[in-house]
Design a protein around this motif. Structure first.
Motif, PDB file in Angstrom:
ATOM      1  N   LEU A 199      46.379  37.748  53.502  1.00 31.79           N
ATOM      2  CA  LEU A 199      45.809  37.562  52.174  1.00 31.79           C
ATOM      3  C   LEU A 199      46.266  38.715  51.282  1.00 31.79           C
ATOM      4  CD1 LEU A 199      42.198  36.638  53.304  1.00 31.79           C
ATOM      5  CD2 LEU A 199      43.992  35.054  52.566  1.00 31.79           C
ATOM      6  N   ALA A 200      46.584  38.388  50.047  1.00 31.33           N
ATOM      7  CA  ALA A 200      47.041  39.410  49.093  1.00 31.33           C
ATOM      8  C   ALA A 200      46.179  39.328  47.844  1.00 31.33           C
ATOM      9  CB  ALA A 200      48.510  39.193  48.737  1.00 31.33           C
ATOM     10  N   ALA A 201      45.513  40.424  47.536  1.00 32.21           N
ATOM     11  CA  ALA A 201      44.686  40.456  46.334  1.00 32.21           C
ATOM     12  C   ALA A 201      45.568  40.322  45.093  1.00 32.21           C
ATOM     13  CB  ALA A 201      43.899  41.760  46.273  1.00 32.21           C
ATOM     14  N   ASN A 202      45.061  39.612  44.114  1.00 30.04           N
ATOM     15  CA  ASN A 202      45.743  39.462  42.825  1.00 30.04           C
ATOM     16  C   ASN A 202      44.736  39.866  41.752  1.00 30.04           C
ATOM     17  OD1 ASN A 202      47.679  38.835  40.934  1.00 30.04           O
ATOM     18  ND2 ASN A 202      47.428  36.624  41.093  1.00 30.04           N
ATOM     19  N   SER A 203      44.380  41.152  41.779  1.00 31.30           N
ATOM     20  CA  SER A 203      43.220  41.639  41.028  1.00 31.30           C
ATOM     21  C   SER A 203      43.320  41.417  39.532  1.00 31.30           C
ATOM     22  CB  SER A 203      42.997  43.127  41.318  1.00 31.30           C
ATOM     23  OG  SER A 203      44.180  43.875  41.063  1.00 31.30           O
ATOM     24  N   ASP A 204      44.526  41.354  38.998  1.00 28.39           N
ATOM     25  CA  ASP A 204      44.687  41.095  37.568  1.00 28.39           C
ATOM     26  C   ASP A 204      44.491  39.622  37.218  1.00 28.39           C
ATOM     27  OD1 ASP A 204      45.140  43.703  37.015  1.00 28.39           O
ATOM     28  OD2 ASP A 204      47.319  43.545  36.848  1.00 28.39           O
ATOM     29  N   PHE A 205      44.293  38.794  38.230  1.00 27.92           N
ATOM     30  CA  PHE A 205      44.186  37.356  37.981  1.00 27.92           C
ATOM     31  C   PHE A 205      42.859  36.791  38.499  1.00 27.92           C
ATOM     32  CE2 PHE A 205      45.968  33.025  37.556  1.00 27.92           C
ATOM     33  CZ  PHE A 205      46.668  33.199  36.373  1.00 27.92           C
ATOM     34  N   HIS A 206      41.840  37.631  38.580  1.00 29.29           N
ATOM     35  CA  HIS A 206      40.512  37.158  38.949  1.00 29.29           C
ATOM     36  C   HIS A 206      39.756  36.694  37.708  1.00 29.29           C
ATOM     37  CE1 HIS A 206      40.583  39.849  42.799  1.00 29.29           C
ATOM     38  NE2 HIS A 206      41.241  38.720  42.958  1.00 29.29           N
ATOM     39  N   MET A 207      38.772  35.835  37.907  1.00 31.56           N
ATOM     40  CA  MET A 207      37.944  35.385  36.800  1.00 31.56           C
ATOM     41  C   MET A 207      37.070  36.531  36.302  1.00 31.56           C
ATOM     42  SD  MET A 207      36.711  31.481  37.483  1.00 31.56           S
ATOM     43  CE  MET A 207      35.957  31.774  39.071  1.00 31.56           C
ATOM     44  N   PRO A 208      36.614  36.474  35.048  1.00 30.39           N
ATOM     45  CA  PRO A 208      35.726  37.519  34.527  1.00 30.39           C
ATOM     46  C   PRO A 208      34.469  37.652  35.383  1.00 30.39           C
ATOM     47  CG  PRO A 208      36.471  36.068  32.758  1.00 30.39           C
ATOM     48  CD  PRO A 208      36.917  35.435  34.041  1.00 30.39           C
ATOM     49  N   ALA A 209      33.995  38.879  35.522  1.00 33.45           N
ATOM     50  CA  ALA A 209      32.788  39.114  36.309  1.00 33.45           C
ATOM     51  C   ALA A 209      31.580  38.412  35.698  1.00 33.45           C
ATOM     52  CB  ALA A 209      32.531  40.619  36.407  1.00 33.45           C
ATOM     53  N   ASP A 210      31.549  38.321  34.386  1.00 34.16           N
ATOM     54  CA  ASP A 210      30.474  37.630  33.685  1.00 34.16           C
ATOM     55  C   ASP A 210      30.811  36.140  33.607  1.00 34.16           C
ATOM     56  OD1 ASP A 210      28.521  36.633  32.037  1.00 34.16           O
ATOM     57  OD2 ASP A 210      28.904  38.016  30.371  1.00 34.16           O
TER      58      ASP A 210
END
Length: 514
Positions: free
Chosen positions: A364-375
């Motif tokens: 698995l590779a994180a794509n942290s810039d492409f996560h949904m908004p926390a809110d």
């Protein structure tokens, strides 16, 4: 005022600043481990993403330790590009007082290996900064060389006293999953098929976020392996060609190494012709290289020149759930070059070579810039073409689980949409059941009304502008050509180029194109 709250806050200065530019999170991991070790040594520091600082702030620090990854064709991560551009601006002050060290992350199978780190080092030197340590280049398995760099930094900062503290950086975990299902989604005009795949691996299935990626080590196409073995009269190398070495494509380093080993004058000439070379690098495989530039070379010698088989990366198309398989959307890469069929290694292996029940090694590779908004109350605009819709299926399914607390708009372009395509049917059904979800499907090869996603954006520019002005995050996923077209259209929707640049660096614009 349009986008009035998008400016980043300055980061407090310190005698030593640790900066990172990351996409997957690996550079951030290295930077934060370095900061932790500095704190243990009571060395004052500030750690930050490059997206949250201006390079002009470097004039106020004594030392800078920078960790950056390389993406696309030698580019820094999207969120670090403003930092890079400002570093090269005419009004950038000289940094003659600054000492720096760079740790560069990359993939040596690409010609642009660690190019972002090299460019950063070069620009800092041009501004007068002094190199504290030689640049450290880290390949795919970055943990060990990154730890070595951290130790070198600590030793240098402690005036040469060798560090004895053990530093452990967690390596990426590889899993073994089972191909549970393969379902045909569509076939394009070139007869290339797209499939929905499900990989059963409960250990990994809940350990990612919507928008993350899956790395696969494939096996090379059997036809190409056989042809290479026959060409080289080396059947004993079949396993190595199939599983260990990159043979479906060539890179500049391989061509240079092959030219040097064979003294092939035609190949040496190709290396001086940029346009022809770039076309060759884009299309040719190792068998083409042997056929187009024949020379006496043994199978063992060729094997020693080849880079390791490259990891292929796919967006996960399902919501994380330990009780469900991991979903992928994979289009078979098949094209003609020099009058011969060429196949993509991973796509042909996943879609055509292996059968359900086969084992797949992945991480698995994180794509942290492409996560949904926390809110979850934040509206999102998702723009995709082709298999670029894969992460947005995860987004939509996750939002559906929470009954769409805010507006979501998916714009998906395909050559032609078909109701029997599982993804298209799912999106259509969800949009009918939830007023907060708008599904906008366009077709580039519709004989009556061909339209691309960027055309639809411009046609609906008032709605797009209003959506963004109400706080929406914008996500773009698809081919680089599609991404460039979308960026051009979006730029026209903003009041001016300054507003567009502010939005791009605001943390509300997410770009994952390949």
């Amino acid at each position: 005022m349009f986008f009035k709250n998008l400016f980043s806050h300055p980061v407090e200065s310190a005698p030593l600043m640790v900066l990172y530019g990351t996409k997957s999170g690996n550079s951030k991991t290295v930077a934060e481990e370095l900061a932790k070790q500095l704190n243990r040594q009571n060395i004052e520091n500030r750690v930050s993403s490059m997206s949250k600082v201006k390079p002009q702030q470097l004039k106020d620090v004594e030392r800078a330790l920078l960790v950056v990854s390389t993406h696309d064709d030698g580019e820094p991560p999207v969120k670090a590009r403003k930092f890079y551009n400002q570093l090269q601006a005419a009004d950038m002050p000289v940094l003659e007082h600054l000492e720096f060290a760079v740790c560069a992350l990359g993939d040596s199978s690409y010609d642009s290996f660690c190019e972002a780190g090299k460019a950063l080092e070069k620009q800092l030197k041009e501004l007068g900064a002094k190199e504290m340590l030689p640049r450290k280049d880290c390949d795919e398995e970055f943990a060990q060389p990154a730890v070595e760099w951290i130790k070198e930094v600590l030793t240098r900062l402690k005036t040469g006293k060798e560090q004895t503290t053990e530093i452990v950086m967690e390596r990426s975990k590889w899993y073994h999953g089972t191909l549970k299902q393969r379902e045909l989604l569509s076939v394009d005009a070139e007869n290339n098929s797209t499939y929905h795949l499900e990989i059963d691996c409960p250990e990994a299935a809940g350990n990612y976020k919507s928008g993350d990626l899956l790395d696969v080590i494939p096996e090379n196409p059997a036809e190409l392996v056989q042809a290479l073995c026959e060409k080289l009269e080396a059947p004993q190398l079949a396993a190595a060609f199939a599983r260990e070495k990159e043979i479906t494509r060539v890179n500049r380093q391989l061509i240079k190494a092959y030219a040097g080993a064979t003294s092939n004058k035609s190949l040496a000439e190709l290396l001086t012709q940029n346009e022809a070379l770039n076309t060759y690098l884009k299309n040719a495989n190792v068998l083409d290289l042997l056929n187009d530039f024949p020379a006496e070379i043994s199978g063992e010698k060729l094997l020693s020149l080849l880079p390791p088989i490259r990891i292929r990366q796919f967006s996960i198309s399902g919501v994380p759930n330990a009780e469900k398989p991991i979903g992928l959307m994979v289009k078979t890469v098949r094209f003609q070059f020099n009058g011969k069929k060429h196949l993509g290694a991973a796509s042909s292996w996943l879609n055509e070579s292996i059968e359900p029940g086969s084992l797949i090694r992945f991480r698995l590779a994180a794509n942290s810039d492409f996560h949904m908004p926390a809110d979850r109350n934040t509206p999102i605009l998702m723009i995709a073409a082709g298999t670029g819709v894969a992460p947005f299926r995860a987004f939509v399914n996750e939002l559906e689980q929470h009954d769409f607390p805010s507006s979501a708009w998916l714009l998906w372009g395909e050559q032609l949409h078909h109701s029997e395509n599982r993804y298209y049917s799912e999106f259509s059904k969800i949009s009918q059941q939830h007023a907060n979800f708008l599904f906008d499907a366009v077709e580039s090869r519709n004989p009556q009304n061909p339209i691309y996603v960027q055309d639809r954006l411009l046609k609906k520019h008032h709605e797009v502008a209003a959506f963004i002005n109400h706080g929406a995050h914008v996500y773009v996923c698809g081919s680089k050509a599609m991404g460039a077209g979308v960026e051009k259209a979006l730029q026209q929707i903003f009041p001016d180029s300054a507003a567009w640049e502010i939005f791009k660096s605001s943390g509300r614009y997410h770009w994952s194109c390949y």
